[in-house]
Structures are given as C-alpha cells and as structure tokens.
Design a protein around this motif. Structure first.
Motif, mmCIF file in Angstrom:
data_model
loop_
_atom_site.group_PDB
_atom_site.id
_atom_site.type_symbol
_atom_site.label_atom_id
_atom_site.label_comp_id
_atom_site.label_asym_id
_atom_site.label_seq_id
_atom_site.Cartn_x
_atom_site.Cartn_y
_atom_site.Cartn_z
ATOM 1 N N PRO A 15 0.809 -1.223 0.000
ATOM 2 C CA PRO A 15 0.000 0.000 0.000
ATOM 3 C C PRO A 15 0.846 1.279 0.000
ATOM 4 O O PRO A 15 1.549 1.566 0.967
ATOM 5 N N LEU A 16 0.778 2.025 -1.084
ATOM 6 C CA LEU A 16 1.466 3.312 -1.183
ATOM 7 C C LEU A 16 0.414 4.403 -0.977
ATOM 8 O O LEU A 16 -0.250 4.824 -1.919
ATOM 9 N N ASP A 130 -10.179 3.230 -0.616
ATOM 10 C CA ASP A 130 -10.030 3.447 0.827
ATOM 11 C C ASP A 130 -10.171 2.132 1.592
ATOM 12 O O ASP A 130 -9.422 1.873 2.548
ATOM 13 N N LEU A 131 -11.116 1.305 1.171
ATOM 14 C CA LEU A 131 -11.327 0.020 1.832
ATOM 15 C C LEU A 131 -10.120 -0.900 1.641
ATOM 16 O O LEU A 131 -9.693 -1.590 2.580
ATOM 17 N N LEU A 132 -9.554 -0.896 0.452
ATOM 18 C CA LEU A 132 -8.366 -1.709 0.192
ATOM 19 C C LEU A 132 -7.193 -1.246 1.047
ATOM 20 O O LEU A 132 -6.483 -2.070 1.641
ATOM 21 N N THR A 135 -7.823 -2.264 4.727
ATOM 22 C CA THR A 135 -7.711 -3.708 4.927
ATOM 23 C C THR A 135 -6.267 -4.174 4.891
ATOM 24 O O THR A 135 -5.811 -4.930 5.768
ATOM 25 N N VAL A 136 -5.516 -3.729 3.890
ATOM 26 C CA VAL A 136 -4.132 -4.191 3.733
ATOM 27 C C VAL A 136 -3.236 -3.630 4.834
ATOM 28 O O VAL A 136 -2.346 -4.323 5.335
ATOM 29 N N LEU A 137 -3.481 -2.392 5.235
ATOM 30 C CA LEU A 137 -2.677 -1.818 6.317
ATOM 31 C C LEU A 137 -2.912 -2.557 7.635
ATOM 32 O O LEU A 137 -1.983 -2.753 8.431
ATOM 33 N N GLN A 138 -4.134 -2.993 7.864
ATOM 34 C CA GLN A 138 -4.454 -3.720 9.093
ATOM 35 C C GLN A 138 -4.061 -5.193 9.015
ATOM 36 O O GLN A 138 -3.670 -5.794 10.014
ATOM 37 N N HIS A 139 -4.156 -5.744 7.806
ATOM 38 C CA HIS A 139 -3.865 -7.169 7.614
ATOM 39 C C HIS A 139 -2.982 -7.332 6.375
ATOM 40 O O HIS A 139 -3.482 -7.599 5.277
ATOM 41 N N GLU A 154 -11.503 -9.197 -6.422
ATOM 42 C CA GLU A 154 -12.185 -9.665 -5.225
ATOM 43 C C GLU A 154 -11.220 -9.746 -4.047
ATOM 44 O O GLU A 154 -10.041 -10.070 -4.219
ATOM 45 N N VAL A 155 -11.758 -9.437 -2.880
ATOM 46 C CA VAL A 155 -11.032 -9.649 -1.627
ATOM 47 C C VAL A 155 -11.969 -10.478 -0.743
ATOM 48 O O VAL A 155 -12.818 -9.928 -0.037
#
Length: 199
Positions: A15-16, A130-132, A135-139, A154-155
C-alpha cells in the motif's frame, strides 16, 4: 511459456498511501539514460526509499522497505502516474516485480504505458480504494484476487467484489502476452485468407 501473460493473479499487496504520485517520483530523471528495461526496478521510488538516494541507507518508514508488505500488486493513491510521459515509470514498476497497480485514477499516458508493458492498471472507486488501503494496512497478508478475463477484483476476506474497465484490444494482448507486433502476427492466417479471397 509466455511469461508476459496476465490473467489470474492472487497476491498480497503493497500500500502506497500517497496521492498525485508523478513519474519523476516513480523513477527520478537521473536514471533515464539507460535504454534497456532491465534494472529499473532497483531505482523505483529511489528518493523515497533511500536517504539522499544512497541505497545503503534505506528509509525505514517507506513502505517498500517494510517487510510486512510484499506481493505483485501495488495499491496507490488517486492520480497515480501524473507528470511527464516517461515510459520508464512503467518499466520500473514492472521490473520491481509488480504485475498490477490499483488506484482510483490514473494519468492517461501512464495508463497506456503500463498496458504496453504488461502492467495491469486497475481503476476502482474512491470508496473501494479506501477500503483496500484500510484492509491491507491492518492485515498485510490479505489476498487480492484478480481475474482479467472476467475483469473482476475480489477480496474474499472482506466480501469485496468489483469489476474494472479495460480496452478490449489491450485485454486480449495481456491475456495472450502479445505486444502490437505479436498481435498482428496472430492474425496472419486470417489476413492471408482475406487476401486469397480478394485475388
């Protein structure tokens, strides 16, 4: 085996979280003297990755230096690839190991350069982006599933499913690993059949 082909990609992401990333930030101008596409990846975001551009002194707070994040997918902020038209920006991202860049908006020239270099730019909505990021920053191990044939992203872990646009010609090229010349050669038998009909 054609290693340029892109279809199904299941990968974690980097995530950048920056908007308005221009091509000079992606690959600084001093690296543009080379004409080969190889080796550009080591200079991707060079001035952000290293103190004073010194590769022996990586910046700990830059995401490419964070071992939590890896994968074939780069998630970038809105208006990615703006600025000059240098094709080297796409070269650097692809050479680093990314096959996909996700953003809510790409500069047109960068988008075309990416597609021409077997790098898939996927446009999602601001809310999906924003959702991506969240999500990636948390997991960091979150898997993103991309199917170019169905133009879907899809995620599964968060129930996100969306579709993305792509030019049909560029889609066929990516699915088959064709550049423009390869595509024309793939039509050789059809061209010859047409010529024989018109004789």
């Amino acid at each position: 085996m054609n290693t340029k082909k892109i279809n199904n990609i299941h990968s974690s992401a980097v995530p950048l979280v920056m908007e308005n990333v221009d091509t000079d930030q992606i690959i600084p101008a001093r690296f543009l003297k080379a004409t080969s596409r190889e080796g550009f990846g080591e200079n991707l975001f060079c001035d952000w990755r290293y103190e004073g551009g010194n590769k022996s002194n990586p910046k700990a707070d830059f995401v490419l230096n964070n071992t939590l994040f890896s994968g074939k997918i780069l998630i970038a902020g809105k208006n990615f690839g703006c600025g000059s038209s240098r094709e080297h920006a796409a070269w650097a991202i692809k050479d680093y190991g990314f096959d996909v860049v996700i953003s809510s908006f790409f500069a047109d020239i960068f988008k075309n350069n990416a597609l021409n270099n077997f790098l898939l730019p996927i446009t999602v909505s601001d809310a999906e982006l924003d959702l991506l990021f969240t999500t990636v920053l948390q997991h960091p191990s979150t898997t993103i599933e991309i199917n170019l044939n169905t133009q879907s992203l899809e995620v599964p872990s968060i129930g996100l499913s969306t579709n993305f646009p792509i030019d049909p010609y560029k889609k066929e090229c990516l699915l088959n690993g064709y550049d423009d010349i390869d595509y024309l050669l793939s039509l050789k038998s059809e061209i010859e059949a047409f010529e024989n009909k018109t004789k």
